[in-house]
Scaffold this motif. Sequence first.
Motif, short mmCIF file in Angstrom:
data_model
loop_
_atom_site.label_atom_id
_atom_site.label_comp_id
_atom_site.label_asym_id
_atom_site.label_seq_id
_atom_site.Cartn_x
_atom_site.Cartn_y
_atom_site.Cartn_z
N THR A 1 -44.40 -3.16 44.01
CA THR A 1 -44.26 -3.73 42.67
C THR A 1 -43.05 -4.65 42.63
N ASN B 1 -47.96 1.34 47.38
CA ASN B 1 -47.82 0.41 46.26
C ASN B 1 -46.58 -0.44 46.46
N THR C 1 -44.99 3.17 38.14
CA THR C 1 -46.15 2.73 38.91
C THR C 1 -45.99 3.09 40.38
#
Length: 365
Positions: free
Chosen positions: A303, A301, A267
């Motif tokens: 995570t 991003n 991801t």
Amino acid sequence: MKIECVKEKIQEAVSKAEKVTGKNLTLPILSYIIFEATKDGLTIKATNLDVGVELTVQSKIIEEGKVAIPGSVFTALLSNLSDQKITLETKENTLTVTTATSSTTIKTVSDEDFPLIPKETDVTPFSMHSESFLEGLKSVWYAAAVSSMKPELSSVFITTKDTDVVFVATDSFRLAEKKQKMKKPTEITDMLIPVKNIPDIIKILDGINEDIQVYVFDGQMMVQTETILLISRLVEGLFPDYEKIIPHEDSTTVSVLKKDFLHGLKTANIFSNKFNQINLLVDPTKNEFICTTENSDVGENTTKIEAKTQGEKVELNFNYKYIVDSFQSIEDDSITLLFSGPTKPMIIKGVSGNNFLYLAMPMSK
């Protein structure tokens, strides 16, 4: 030469031999495979000068002889034959391949220019199971340098330690080490197998389920089974003293499910930059394991990955690919990450054992 054989058996051997043939303008014979029928049976030979192979095939020898035939042509023919019983017969400069429903002639050439495949059995070999040997190679070879001014970095290093055969590869940015058990303790000469030879070695030995004998002599490695004799050229040089760079004390530990870590990495990598850079933050005071990426052209991003953390807070950057590559060599569902400070490599290994160890060097911000 005239022999009778079963298609399945000869096709398997020819397929392995054909994999090491290659185009060579100065030595065209290297694109050919050699069939040699003697009272002892049929031997199929091939070499590209870096890797050579001899395979023994169970056959009925009607007439002894020796012939060189184009490997790719014969391989293609076998894949299209439906009959199982095959007769091979040479007459002058042709090989006739006969089955119950077909007859084919293939032009042959003289085998005089075919290089001799070196052999040596006077040195002491080490013995291990073929699957263990292949697993050792497969577990580390991807970590070797694809091309390097230092040939030893474009190699897989094999040495022995106590009862283990140790396989190691590094490109100086990451390192993989795999330990496999020998049949009995044997001290051997260290060897450096060129990484470009590894795919051929794996293809030839793949599917073999027996003990192998491994000899080292005159810059060559020889692997011998009941039906296969494999030779690989070795690299001259000294492998780095890699054990010096392995941290022996860690300040931060992360235990995480491999699938969770992989999902988080994939991801995050969507938003990594051209250097595949990801940021790992471990904060044991909050039991947090966070992966962050940022790309000025795409976005960013963050995570959070579920994990157990211990020790000191640490934050480092790594190449995404260098981390993910190691997962193929770890059979455990959970992995352990060990950190020893902001400039030391991260260690990755399975939670259940110490036979595989992987180091990834941090990247500068």
